[in-house]
Design a protein around this motif. Structure first.
Motif, PDB file in Angstrom:
ATOM      1  N   VAL A 199       0.824  -1.210   0.000  1.00  0.00           N
ATOM      2  CA  VAL A 199       0.000   0.000   0.000  1.00  0.00           C
ATOM      3  C   VAL A 199       0.856   1.257   0.000  1.00  0.00           C
ATOM      4  O   VAL A 199       2.030   1.236   0.377  1.00  0.00           O
ATOM      5  CB  VAL A 199      -0.928   0.044   1.237  1.00  0.00           C
ATOM      6  CG1 VAL A 199      -1.848  -1.166   1.290  1.00  0.00           C
ATOM      7  CG2 VAL A 199      -0.105   0.138   2.527  1.00  0.00           C
ATOM      8  N   THR A 200       0.236   2.361  -0.405  1.00  0.00           N
ATOM      9  CA  THR A 200       0.798   3.692  -0.192  1.00  0.00           C
ATOM     10  C   THR A 200       0.144   4.307   1.044  1.00  0.00           C
ATOM     11  O   THR A 200      -0.989   3.952   1.395  1.00  0.00           O
ATOM     12  CB  THR A 200       0.512   4.621  -1.387  1.00  0.00           C
ATOM     13  OG1 THR A 200      -0.913   4.766  -1.528  1.00  0.00           O
ATOM     14  CG2 THR A 200       1.115   4.074  -2.671  1.00  0.00           C
ATOM     15  N   PRO A 201       0.814   5.225   1.718  1.00  0.00           N
ATOM     16  CA  PRO A 201       0.156   5.974   2.796  1.00  0.00           C
ATOM     17  C   PRO A 201      -1.102   6.698   2.314  1.00  0.00           C
ATOM     18  O   PRO A 201      -2.079   6.809   3.065  1.00  0.00           O
ATOM     19  CB  PRO A 201       1.245   6.951   3.247  1.00  0.00           C
ATOM     20  CG  PRO A 201       2.518   6.220   2.956  1.00  0.00           C
ATOM     21  CD  PRO A 201       2.270   5.499   1.669  1.00  0.00           C
ATOM     22  N   MET A 202      -1.105   7.189   1.070  1.00  0.00           N
ATOM     23  CA  MET A 202      -2.303   7.819   0.533  1.00  0.00           C
ATOM     24  C   MET A 202      -3.483   6.852   0.544  1.00  0.00           C
ATOM     25  O   MET A 202      -4.605   7.211   0.911  1.00  0.00           O
ATOM     26  CB  MET A 202      -2.044   8.323  -0.890  1.00  0.00           C
ATOM     27  CG  MET A 202      -3.266   8.912  -1.598  1.00  0.00           C
ATOM     28  SD  MET A 202      -3.911  10.417  -0.818  1.00  0.00           S
ATOM     29  CE  MET A 202      -2.673  11.607  -1.368  1.00  0.00           C
ATOM     30  N   GLN A 203      -3.241   5.598   0.140  1.00  0.00           N
ATOM     31  CA  GLN A 203      -4.322   4.617   0.123  1.00  0.00           C
ATOM     32  C   GLN A 203      -4.866   4.359   1.523  1.00  0.00           C
ATOM     33  O   GLN A 203      -6.079   4.283   1.716  1.00  0.00           O
ATOM     34  CB  GLN A 203      -3.828   3.300  -0.478  1.00  0.00           C
ATOM     35  CG  GLN A 203      -4.855   2.179  -0.457  1.00  0.00           C
ATOM     36  CD  GLN A 203      -6.105   2.506  -1.246  1.00  0.00           C
ATOM     37  OE1 GLN A 203      -6.090   2.530  -2.464  1.00  0.00           O
ATOM     38  NE2 GLN A 203      -7.201   2.775  -0.548  1.00  0.00           N
ATOM     39  N   MET A 204      -3.999   4.238   2.502  1.00  0.00           N
ATOM     40  CA  MET A 204      -4.489   3.975   3.858  1.00  0.00           C
ATOM     41  C   MET A 204      -5.185   5.195   4.441  1.00  0.00           C
ATOM     42  O   MET A 204      -6.104   5.053   5.252  1.00  0.00           O
ATOM     43  CB  MET A 204      -3.337   3.508   4.754  1.00  0.00           C
ATOM     44  CG  MET A 204      -2.756   2.155   4.355  1.00  0.00           C
ATOM     45  SD  MET A 204      -4.000   0.873   3.945  1.00  0.00           S
ATOM     46  CE  MET A 204      -4.945   0.767   5.467  1.00  0.00           C
ATOM     47  N   ALA A 205      -4.787   6.397   4.027  1.00  0.00           N
ATOM     48  CA  ALA A 205      -5.534   7.590   4.428  1.00  0.00           C
ATOM     49  C   ALA A 205      -6.925   7.568   3.810  1.00  0.00           C
ATOM     50  O   ALA A 205      -7.911   7.997   4.441  1.00  0.00           O
ATOM     51  CB  ALA A 205      -4.786   8.858   4.012  1.00  0.00           C
ATOM     52  N   MET A 206      -7.035   7.060   2.580  1.00  0.00           N
ATOM     53  CA  MET A 206      -8.340   6.931   1.920  1.00  0.00           C
ATOM     54  C   MET A 206      -9.225   5.918   2.637  1.00  0.00           C
ATOM     55  O   MET A 206     -10.449   6.092   2.721  1.00  0.00           O
ATOM     56  CB  MET A 206      -8.150   6.542   0.457  1.00  0.00           C
ATOM     57  CG  MET A 206      -7.545   7.638  -0.404  1.00  0.00           C
ATOM     58  SD  MET A 206      -7.024   7.059  -2.038  1.00  0.00           S
ATOM     59  CE  MET A 206      -8.598   6.554  -2.753  1.00  0.00           C
ATOM     60  N   VAL A 207      -8.627   4.839   3.170  1.00  0.00           N
ATOM     61  CA  VAL A 207      -9.407   3.864   3.950  1.00  0.00           C
ATOM     62  C   VAL A 207      -9.976   4.530   5.195  1.00  0.00           C
ATOM     63  O   VAL A 207     -11.170   4.422   5.493  1.00  0.00           O
ATOM     64  CB  VAL A 207      -8.532   2.654   4.332  1.00  0.00           C
ATOM     65  CG1 VAL A 207      -9.261   1.759   5.336  1.00  0.00           C
ATOM     66  CG2 VAL A 207      -8.155   1.850   3.088  1.00  0.00           C
ATOM     67  N   ALA A 208      -9.113   5.244   5.926  1.00  0.00           N
ATOM     68  CA  ALA A 208      -9.576   5.930   7.137  1.00  0.00           C
ATOM     69  C   ALA A 208     -10.640   6.972   6.801  1.00  0.00           C
ATOM     70  O   ALA A 208     -11.667   7.083   7.482  1.00  0.00           O
ATOM     71  CB  ALA A 208      -8.396   6.587   7.846  1.00  0.00           C
ATOM     72  N   ALA A 209     -10.406   7.734   5.730  1.00  0.00           N
ATOM     73  CA  ALA A 209     -11.355   8.779   5.339  1.00  0.00           C
ATOM     74  C   ALA A 209     -12.682   8.181   4.884  1.00  0.00           C
ATOM     75  O   ALA A 209     -13.751   8.755   5.143  1.00  0.00           O
ATOM     76  CB  ALA A 209     -10.751   9.634   4.221  1.00  0.00           C
ATOM     77  N   GLY A 210     -12.634   7.039   4.193  1.00  0.00           N
ATOM     78  CA  GLY A 210     -13.862   6.397   3.738  1.00  0.00           C
ATOM     79  C   GLY A 210     -14.733   5.947   4.890  1.00  0.00           C
ATOM     80  O   GLY A 210     -15.958   6.138   4.875  1.00  0.00           O
ATOM     81  N   VAL A 211     -14.128   5.340   5.897  1.00  0.00           N
ATOM     82  CA  VAL A 211     -14.897   4.933   7.084  1.00  0.00           C
ATOM     83  C   VAL A 211     -15.422   6.174   7.800  1.00  0.00           C
ATOM     84  O   VAL A 211     -16.588   6.222   8.223  1.00  0.00           O
ATOM     85  CB  VAL A 211     -14.026   4.083   8.026  1.00  0.00           C
ATOM     86  CG1 VAL A 211     -14.810   3.724   9.285  1.00  0.00           C
ATOM     87  CG2 VAL A 211     -13.548   2.821   7.314  1.00  0.00           C
ATOM     88  N   ALA A 212     -14.581   7.199   7.930  1.00  0.00           N
ATOM     89  CA  ALA A 212     -14.989   8.434   8.607  1.00  0.00           C
ATOM     90  C   ALA A 212     -16.179   9.089   7.915  1.00  0.00           C
ATOM     91  O   ALA A 212     -17.062   9.647   8.573  1.00  0.00           O
ATOM     92  CB  ALA A 212     -13.807   9.409   8.653  1.00  0.00           C
TER      93      ALA A 212
END
Length: 483
Positions: free
Chosen positions: A340-353
């Motif tokens: 993964v990229t950090p951008m992708q994991m930020a997108m995971v967190a943002a999607g749940v949020a």
């Protein structure tokens, strides 16, 4: 006319014809190639003589062209140096390299078709040609907090606005000083560039969106839990095995818990408890039960496999296509070949949020012409519905508990409900694990989602867990936005 005169006339005519043909070839056939030659000094001078547009963070330029007394007329300047180096990239004798300088070069240089009518107007009015200004979405306080949080460690921080996808911070370490590559002394610039490219830590690589991708470790458990909750057979109260080690089928190997002890005194845990204490055996078993197809489909809904443009291209994150049972168990705790990229994991967190809706990330808020007219502005776009609002609420409940009483307590912010997940990702025999943390806050009305990766556990000695190393950085970044 005698023979010698005829021969001379023929020769003169042939020379004129050759001159005409060669001029035509140079001006029309070979013109593009000649203009593109790096040693074409006239093209270089013409390019530098045009004032490039600014790159703004808020109303402050982080890249601008300043007049000079030499033949180049303008020199690119980066007032904040390394702080925004991977956002801006740099502009020099090598052209526009990296960051917005490269991805938005047509607008910054003034050559974009979007500026055609402006160029025509400049031609008739005699105004000096000038590029457009790029206004970014970055929050300077959040960017500064991310920079300070990483300190001397290698890694990256990405912060997003969950509701819009706007990039609030993007920091990659090690960074570099773009001013050292923007000078007019070719020998000095060349030497500085050579040193950077030979650095073993590769400071020119933007780790936030590319480079060698990372195993996500336990932060990937959010994706596994989302898949389980979405299939209708699991709730946060579903009971899972939580032994000290999970026996894996097809092999004599086991999947141990991170501290080699059972996840609970009974050897069983609920899905919520498994998230709170980051129980590896429980998630390995859960992944094998929901299956590889469900796991890959859920990851794809969060953006895995996509290559978004922010406008810099983000390298796609991936889950392996073919997985046997042991590999699936390993993948379900963010190991094996999940990358993964950090951008992708930020997108995971943002999607749940954002109650299950993943927004497309973007870094450019608006493009402004030299006459201060807005040429284009950002239009937040929904990328996908990763999970239902019900599942997102359940995940939030689990992630808040993880920060309140589990592995993520160092991300707590007084008076604010914080949701988060730790990760400790192994990436090679004898190497210290990477430390991860993803989070968002406030949990009931998210204003920021963050992903932090600290390579090899940073400079924290033997403490390499995401909870001890990455969570405090995420806390600092979230506080900067909430204040």
């Amino acid at each position: 006319m005698n023979a010698p005169v005829r021969r001379l006339s023929f020769l003169v005519g042939l020379l004129f014809a050759s001159l005409l043909v060669s001029t035509t070839l140079i001006q029309y056939v070979f013109a593009a190639d000649l203009n593109a030659r790096p040693d074409n000094r006239r093209t270089l001078l013409a390019t530098y003589a045009r004032e490039r547009g600014e790159i703004l963070v808020g109303q402050t330029p982080v890249a601008r062209s300043v007049p000079t007394e030499d033949e180049f007329k303008f020199q690119r300047e980066y007032p904040d140096g390394p702080l925004y180096s991977h956002v801006t990239g740099f502009y020099s004798f090598y052209g526009a390299v990296g960051g917005l300088e490269q991805s938005e070069d047509p607008l910054l240089s003034g050559s974009s078709d979007k500026l055609f009518y402006r160029r025509v107007s400049d031609l008739f009015t005699g105004r000096r040609a000038q590029g457009a200004t790029i206004e970014t979405t970055l929050d300077p306080a959040v960017q500064q907090a991310a920079e300070q949080g990483l300190g001397q460690a290698r890694g990256a921080v990405v912060a997003l606005d969950p509701k819009t996808g706007a990039v609030l911070a993007m920091v990659s370490h090690p960074d570099f000083n773009p001013n050292r590559l923007a000078g007019h002394d070719l020998a000095t610039v060349d030497e500085n560039y050579r040193k950077l490219t030979e650095e073993p830590d590769r400071p020119l690589v933007n780790r936030a969106i590319g480079g060698d991708l990372y195993p996500p470790g336990s932060v990937f458990k959010v994706v596994v839990a989302a898949a389980a909750l979405s299939d209708g057979e699991y709730t946060e109260d579903s009971v899972l095995p939580g032994p000290a080690a999970l026996d894996l089928p097809l092999t004599s190997a086991t999947l141990p818990n991170h501290d080699d002890v059972p996840c609970s005194p009974t050897g069983e845990v609920t899905l919520k408890q498994a998230m709170v204490v980051s129980c590896n055996p429980a998630f390995g078993d859960l992944g094998m039960k929901i299956g590889a197809d469900a796991l890959r489909e859920q990851a794809a809904k969060f953006g895995f496999g996509d290559s978004p443009s922010v406008p810099m291209r983000v390298t796609p994150s991936s889950v392996p296509a073919e997985l046997d049972a042991p590999q699936l168990a390993q993948s379900s705790i963010g190991q094996y070949d999940v990358r993964v990229t950090p951008m992708q994991m930020a997108m995971v967190a943002a999607g749940v949020a954002n109650r299950g809706t993943v927004m497309s990330p973007y870094l450019v808020q608006s493009v402004i012409g030299s006459d201060l007219s807005v040429i284009e502005s950002a239009d937040p776009t929904e990328l996908t519905q990763a999970v239902s609002p019900r599942v997102a609420d359940e995940l939030t409940d689990m992630l808040v508990a993880t920060v309140d009483e589990g592995t993520g307590t160092k991300a707590q912010i007084p008076g604010v409900r914080v949701a988060g997940k730790t990760g400790t990702a192994e990436h090679g025999e004898g190497r210290r694990a990477h430390a991860w943390f993803i989070s968002y806050a406030p949990a009931d009305d998210p204003q920021i989602a963050v992903a932090v990766i600290v390579e090899d556990g940073g400079v924290s000695g033997s403490e390499t867990s995401g909870g001890s190393v990455a969570a405090p950085i995420a806390k600092q970044v979230m506080e900067a936005r909430l204040k």
